[in-house]
Design a protein around this motif. Structure first.
Motif, PDB file in Angstrom:
ATOM      1  N   LEU A 139      -7.582 -11.521  27.851  1.00 36.54           N
ATOM      2  CA  LEU A 139      -6.196 -11.194  27.479  1.00 36.54           C
ATOM      3  C   LEU A 139      -5.475 -10.535  28.648  1.00 36.54           C
ATOM      4  O   LEU A 139      -4.297 -10.787  28.882  1.00 36.54           O
ATOM      5  CB  LEU A 139      -6.193 -10.226  26.292  1.00 36.54           C
ATOM      6  CG  LEU A 139      -6.185 -10.842  24.898  1.00 36.54           C
ATOM      7  CD1 LEU A 139      -6.185  -9.736  23.855  1.00 36.54           C
ATOM      8  CD2 LEU A 139      -4.949 -11.725  24.714  1.00 36.54           C
ATOM      9  N   ILE A 167      -6.092 -11.041  31.820  1.00 37.84           N
ATOM     10  CA  ILE A 167      -5.774 -12.096  32.783  1.00 37.84           C
ATOM     11  C   ILE A 167      -4.526 -12.865  32.340  1.00 37.84           C
ATOM     12  O   ILE A 167      -3.616 -13.126  33.144  1.00 37.84           O
ATOM     13  CB  ILE A 167      -6.949 -13.095  32.904  1.00 37.84           C
ATOM     14  CG1 ILE A 167      -8.243 -12.381  33.262  1.00 37.84           C
ATOM     15  CG2 ILE A 167      -6.637 -14.201  33.894  1.00 37.84           C
ATOM     16  CD1 ILE A 167      -8.324 -11.907  34.665  1.00 37.84           C
ATOM     17  N   LEU A 168      -4.467 -13.205  31.050  1.00 39.37           N
ATOM     18  CA  LEU A 168      -3.296 -13.941  30.560  1.00 39.37           C
ATOM     19  C   LEU A 168      -2.030 -13.102  30.745  1.00 39.37           C
ATOM     20  O   LEU A 168      -0.978 -13.620  31.132  1.00 39.37           O
ATOM     21  CB  LEU A 168      -3.473 -14.315  29.081  1.00 39.37           C
ATOM     22  CG  LEU A 168      -4.515 -15.411  28.811  1.00 39.37           C
ATOM     23  CD1 LEU A 168      -4.728 -15.582  27.307  1.00 39.37           C
ATOM     24  CD2 LEU A 168      -4.102 -16.734  29.445  1.00 39.37           C
ATOM     25  N   LEU A 176      -1.545 -10.831  33.036  1.00 37.71           N
ATOM     26  CA  LEU A 176      -1.215 -10.785  34.470  1.00 37.71           C
ATOM     27  C   LEU A 176      -0.545 -12.079  34.909  1.00 37.71           C
ATOM     28  O   LEU A 176       0.369 -12.069  35.736  1.00 37.71           O
ATOM     29  CB  LEU A 176      -2.486 -10.570  35.305  1.00 37.71           C
ATOM     30  CG  LEU A 176      -3.127  -9.192  35.267  1.00 37.71           C
ATOM     31  CD1 LEU A 176      -4.401  -9.175  36.100  1.00 37.71           C
ATOM     32  CD2 LEU A 176      -2.155  -8.140  35.795  1.00 37.71           C
ATOM     33  N   GLU A 177      -1.019 -13.206  34.371  1.00 39.35           N
ATOM     34  CA  GLU A 177      -0.539 -14.493  34.880  1.00 39.35           C
ATOM     35  C   GLU A 177       0.729 -14.987  34.180  1.00 39.35           C
ATOM     36  O   GLU A 177       1.493 -15.744  34.773  1.00 39.35           O
ATOM     37  CB  GLU A 177      -1.653 -15.538  34.761  1.00 39.35           C
ATOM     38  CG  GLU A 177      -2.838 -15.182  35.659  1.00 39.35           C
ATOM     39  CD  GLU A 177      -3.936 -16.224  35.672  1.00 39.35           C
ATOM     40  OE1 GLU A 177      -3.865 -17.181  34.874  1.00 39.35           O
ATOM     41  OE2 GLU A 177      -4.864 -16.090  36.476  1.00 39.35           O
ATOM     42  N   PHE A 178       0.937 -14.581  32.930  1.00 39.83           N
ATOM     43  CA  PHE A 178       2.072 -15.159  32.201  1.00 39.83           C
ATOM     44  C   PHE A 178       3.175 -14.177  31.863  1.00 39.83           C
ATOM     45  O   PHE A 178       4.175 -14.543  31.284  1.00 39.83           O
ATOM     46  CB  PHE A 178       1.574 -15.848  30.919  1.00 39.83           C
ATOM     47  CG  PHE A 178       0.739 -17.060  31.206  1.00 39.83           C
ATOM     48  CD1 PHE A 178       0.918 -17.795  32.375  1.00 39.83           C
ATOM     49  CD2 PHE A 178      -0.239 -17.476  30.322  1.00 39.83           C
ATOM     50  CE1 PHE A 178       0.143 -18.901  32.651  1.00 39.83           C
ATOM     51  CE2 PHE A 178      -1.020 -18.590  30.599  1.00 39.83           C
ATOM     52  CZ  PHE A 178      -0.831 -19.304  31.772  1.00 39.83           C
ATOM     53  N   THR A 179       2.988 -12.906  32.196  1.00 40.60           N
ATOM     54  CA  THR A 179       4.099 -11.970  31.982  1.00 40.60           C
ATOM     55  C   THR A 179       4.378 -11.265  33.312  1.00 40.60           C
ATOM     56  O   THR A 179       3.551 -11.267  34.213  1.00 40.60           O
ATOM     57  CB  THR A 179       3.746 -10.903  30.920  1.00 40.60           C
ATOM     58  OG1 THR A 179       2.717 -10.053  31.436  1.00 40.60           O
ATOM     59  CG2 THR A 179       3.254 -11.543  29.626  1.00 40.60           C
ATOM     60  N   ASP A 180       5.573 -10.665  33.401  1.00 43.73           N
ATOM     61  CA  ASP A 180       5.911  -9.934  34.622  1.00 43.73           C
ATOM     62  C   ASP A 180       5.054  -8.684  34.736  1.00 43.73           C
ATOM     63  O   ASP A 180       4.736  -8.056  33.737  1.00 43.73           O
ATOM     64  CB  ASP A 180       7.388  -9.544  34.594  1.00 43.73           C
ATOM     65  CG  ASP A 180       8.269 -10.768  34.799  1.00 43.73           C
ATOM     66  OD1 ASP A 180       7.790 -11.728  35.448  1.00 43.73           O
ATOM     67  OD2 ASP A 180       9.404 -10.775  34.311  1.00 43.73           O
ATOM     68  N   TRP A 181       4.703  -8.340  35.959  1.00 42.65           N
ATOM     69  CA  TRP A 181       3.962  -7.098  36.172  1.00 42.65           C
ATOM     70  C   TRP A 181       4.927  -5.918  36.043  1.00 42.65           C
ATOM     71  O   TRP A 181       6.075  -6.014  36.476  1.00 42.65           O
ATOM     72  CB  TRP A 181       3.311  -7.080  37.569  1.00 42.65           C
ATOM     73  CG  TRP A 181       2.191  -8.028  37.762  1.00 42.65           C
ATOM     74  CD1 TRP A 181       1.971  -9.197  37.064  1.00 42.65           C
ATOM     75  CD2 TRP A 181       1.135  -7.914  38.717  1.00 42.65           C
ATOM     76  NE1 TRP A 181       0.840  -9.809  37.541  1.00 42.65           N
ATOM     77  CE2 TRP A 181       0.307  -9.050  38.554  1.00 42.65           C
ATOM     78  CE3 TRP A 181       0.807  -6.979  39.692  1.00 42.65           C
ATOM     79  CZ2 TRP A 181      -0.832  -9.262  39.333  1.00 42.65           C
ATOM     80  CZ3 TRP A 181      -0.318  -7.190  40.471  1.00 42.65           C
ATOM     81  CH2 TRP A 181      -1.134  -8.315  40.286  1.00 42.65           C
ATOM     82  N   PRO A 182       4.441  -4.798  35.476  1.00 47.09           N
ATOM     83  CA  PRO A 182       5.302  -3.612  35.373  1.00 47.09           C
ATOM     84  C   PRO A 182       5.825  -3.180  36.740  1.00 47.09           C
ATOM     85  O   PRO A 182       6.956  -2.758  36.878  1.00 47.09           O
ATOM     86  CB  PRO A 182       4.375  -2.548  34.789  1.00 47.09           C
ATOM     87  CG  PRO A 182       3.266  -3.305  34.139  1.00 47.09           C
ATOM     88  CD  PRO A 182       3.104  -4.574  34.895  1.00 47.09           C
ATOM     89  N   SER A 183       4.985  -3.279  37.761  1.00 46.10           N
ATOM     90  CA  SER A 183       5.454  -3.070  39.131  1.00 46.10           C
ATOM     91  C   SER A 183       4.525  -3.876  40.013  1.00 46.10           C
ATOM     92  O   SER A 183       3.461  -4.310  39.566  1.00 46.10           O
ATOM     93  CB  SER A 183       5.397  -1.591  39.525  1.00 46.10           C
ATOM     94  OG  SER A 183       4.063  -1.257  39.868  1.00 46.10           O
ATOM     95  N   MET A 184       4.912  -4.066  41.276  1.00 45.53           N
ATOM     96  CA  MET A 184       4.130  -5.023  42.070  1.00 45.53           C
ATOM     97  C   MET A 184       2.713  -4.555  42.381  1.00 45.53           C
ATOM     98  O   MET A 184       1.866  -5.360  42.743  1.00 45.53           O
ATOM     99  CB  MET A 184       4.866  -5.442  43.339  1.00 45.53           C
ATOM    100  CG  MET A 184       4.982  -4.398  44.417  1.00 45.53           C
ATOM    101  SD  MET A 184       6.096  -4.967  45.709  1.00 45.53           S
ATOM    102  CE  MET A 184       4.944  -5.480  46.963  1.00 45.53           C
ATOM    103  N   ASP A 238       0.948  -2.793  40.024  1.00 42.61           N
ATOM    104  CA  ASP A 238       0.336  -2.462  38.730  1.00 42.61           C
ATOM    105  C   ASP A 238      -0.324  -3.700  38.123  1.00 42.61           C
ATOM    106  O   ASP A 238       0.328  -4.484  37.431  1.00 42.61           O
ATOM    107  CB  ASP A 238       1.416  -1.902  37.794  1.00 42.61           C
ATOM    108  CG  ASP A 238       0.819  -1.409  36.496  1.00 42.61           C
ATOM    109  OD1 ASP A 238      -0.360  -1.703  36.232  1.00 42.61           O
ATOM    110  OD2 ASP A 238       1.540  -0.729  35.753  1.00 42.61           O
ATOM    111  N   ASN A 239      -1.600  -3.879  38.400  1.00 35.79           N
ATOM    112  CA  ASN A 239      -2.292  -5.046  37.835  1.00 35.79           C
ATOM    113  C   ASN A 239      -3.043  -4.682  36.552  1.00 35.79           C
ATOM    114  O   ASN A 239      -4.096  -5.228  36.259  1.00 35.79           O
ATOM    115  CB  ASN A 239      -3.213  -5.708  38.871  1.00 35.79           C
ATOM    116  CG  ASN A 239      -4.328  -4.789  39.311  1.00 35.79           C
ATOM    117  OD1 ASN A 239      -4.294  -3.597  39.037  1.00 35.79           O
ATOM    118  ND2 ASN A 239      -5.334  -5.324  39.980  1.00 35.79           N
TER     119      ASN A 239
END
Ligand code: SF4
Ligand code: SF4
Ligand code: FES
Lengths: 264, 114, 109
Positions: B75, B77-78, B80-88, B90-91
């Motif tokens: 979840l 990973i999904l 990270l890949e399909f929604t915007d990151w809170p900040s560049m 913040d993974n």
């Protein structure tokens, strides 16, 4: 809610702030045991004793060893101020720009291990051949193709537009190959173009002057493209100029479903 | 341990990959076992009798935890890949420990039931 | 020919589908083991049930896409096998999961 910083990749800010030696650690005047890689990939470590000084970078150590102990030691640097990207080496296990890495930040006890970058052919000692790094940059589609010639008026670009801000956030790459060296997938999969090349491709995806913008998603998903990235975040943790290739790659992946961002 | 491998998002990757591999090994066995029901209830009961042995129970518990781990890390990973990151930068490493804890909690409930 | 982008999408979309399926499956496992596993209980739930038939068919299809693609990534990175060998293995693995999985669904429904 955990604090903001614990939720982030935390780029290694120690490289930027000068912090003095911790108590119990080696102090100025102590002798450091420096192990430096000699030869090619099948070479080995050689030990040197170097005095620890105030305000000493890893590059200073390598220079001192070359000037005073080992004139045949090969290493590479140019600007010494974090601009040219030529001084990257593996220091105590992690890739770093050595001209901006203070010894105090990286010594373990009084040990310092300096090796060439991972995943690149070693020419000699600390010098790597960066050709594969740049070839992959080309393969990934990282070459800018203009839509206008020099006879045309330059295209006006609003620096405040969202697309330009996105591109700017990823653009200041110094081609140091630190991320390439930090990324395990580069070592596991010969085809993988690596974080820097894909980060570059993402800047082009956000540049409306780029003639091949429409092809970016297809290029990103070539064999060895963004789908090979598993979001370890090693690239982002180690990028000395605090870019986030990991995020750029995630954004390229997103374009497979949602398309490229609007650049107008 | 090498500093490149000793941090949360790398360990999450390893957890996701190894749980996935073990689940992939288990799946054909699982399907073949259920397939015995073709030969009637008794055949399936025979196969299920295996689950009375405690090492098999421990393995079952392991599979439940692996499945929950793989899904919860997936979840992230999904996200990270399909929604915007809170900040560049913040993974979403903040999700990793809660996800691991939740997977263990699912395992705990399972253990209470068997 | 299937390209890398389609493979990536197949793996991630099957993952999205698997999230609710796995959640229900996990809940069911925990309920099912409560009084020990018995064929009568399992088959009593699934026999003749269209709903469970559809549920597990979807599950098998999603798994047969998701798992071999994941294994393909791992084999590409952690073995020295030729890409053609890896692809052939994963295709066979996909068929195995499809056949064994659908057989299991038909056995219990
Ligand atoms: S996030 Fe992707 S590119 Fe960066 S280190 Fe991890 S696998 Fe490599
Ligand atoms: S992205 Fe960062 S680490 Fe990678 S080459 Fe560019 S500056 Fe170096
Ligand atoms: S010498 Fe130029 S970046 Fe270090």
């Amino acid at each position: 809610m955990t604090s903001k910083t614990s939720d982030t990749v935390q780029p290694d800010r120690s490289q930027h702030d000068h912090v003095h030696a911790q108590p119990g650690q080696a102090q100025p005047g102590d002798r450091l045991e420096v192990s430096i890689w000699r030869g090619k990939r099948d070479g080995g470590f050689k030990q040197y004793a170097v005095e620890l000084r105030e305000n000493q970078t890893v590059l200073d150590i390598v220079t001192e060893v070359q000037r005073q102990h080992e004139p045949s030691l090969a290493y590479r640097f140019a600007c010494r101020v974090g601009v040219c990207g030529s001084c990257a080496m593996t220091v105590n296990g992690a890739p770093r720009w050595t001209c901006r890495t203070h010894v105090n930040q990286v010594i373990a006890g009084n040990q310092l291990t300096i090796e060439p970058l991972r995943h690149l052919p070693v020419i000699k000692d600390l010098v790597c051949d960066l050709a594969p790094f740049f070839e992959k940059w080309q393969k990934a589609g990282g070459t800018f193709k203009p839509t206008k010639s020099r006879l045309d008026k330059p295209e006006p670009i609003d620096p405040q537009s969202p697309a330009r801000k996105t591109a700017n956030a990823a653009i200041e790459c110094i081609n140091c190959a630190v991320c390439y060296s930090a990324c395990d997938v580069v070592g596991w999969n010969n085809d993988y173009v690596g974080p820097a090349a894909l980060n570059r491709l993402w800047t082009l995806a956000n540049d409306k002057r780029h003639a091949d913008r429409e092809q970016v998603t297809d290029l990103a998903f070539q064999e060895g493209g963004c789908a090979s990235c598993h979001s370890h975040g090693n690239c982002t943790r180690h990028c000395p100029v605090e870019l986030s290739p990991s995020q750029s790659i995630a954004a390229l992946k997103k374009s497979a479903i949602f398309g490229l961002p609007d650049v107008e | 341990m090498n500093p490149l491998h000793c941090h949360r998002s790398y360990l999450a990757f390893l957890g996701h990959r190894i749980s996935g591999l073990l689940l992939a090994l288990f799946l054909p066995v699982h399907f073949l076992l259920l397939g015995t029901a073709f030969s009637g209830d008794a055949a399936l009961d025979n196969a299920l009798a295996l689950t009375d042995y405690w090492p098999v129970k421990v393995a079952e518990w392991g599979l439940v935890v692996l499945l929950a781990t793989h899904m919860l890390f997936g979840l992230r990973i999904l996200a990270l890949e399909f929604t915007d990151w809170p900040s560049m930068h913040d993974n979403r490493t903040g999700w990793i420990l809660p996800a691991a804890a939740a997977a263990l909690f699912v395992g705990f409930i399972f253990w209470l039931q068997v | 020919m299937i390209n890398g982008r389609q493979l990536y999408l197949a793996q991630r979309l099957s993952a999205v589908l698997l999230v609710p399926l796995v959640l229900i499956h996990l809940a069911l496992i925990i309920i099912a083991v409560r009084n020990g596993l018995s064929a009568a209980e399992i088959l009593g739930r699934t026999r003749g049930s269209l709903l469970w038939g559809v549920f597990y068919t979807l599950f098998v299809l999603a798994v047969a896409v998701h798992v071999p693609l994941g294994v393909r990534n791992v084999m590409t990175e952690w073995t020295r096998l030729q890409p053609r060998v890896v692809d052939a293995f994963c295709l066979l693995f996909c068929l195995l999961l499809l056949i064994a999985g659908m057989r299991a669904v038909f056995a219990v429904v």
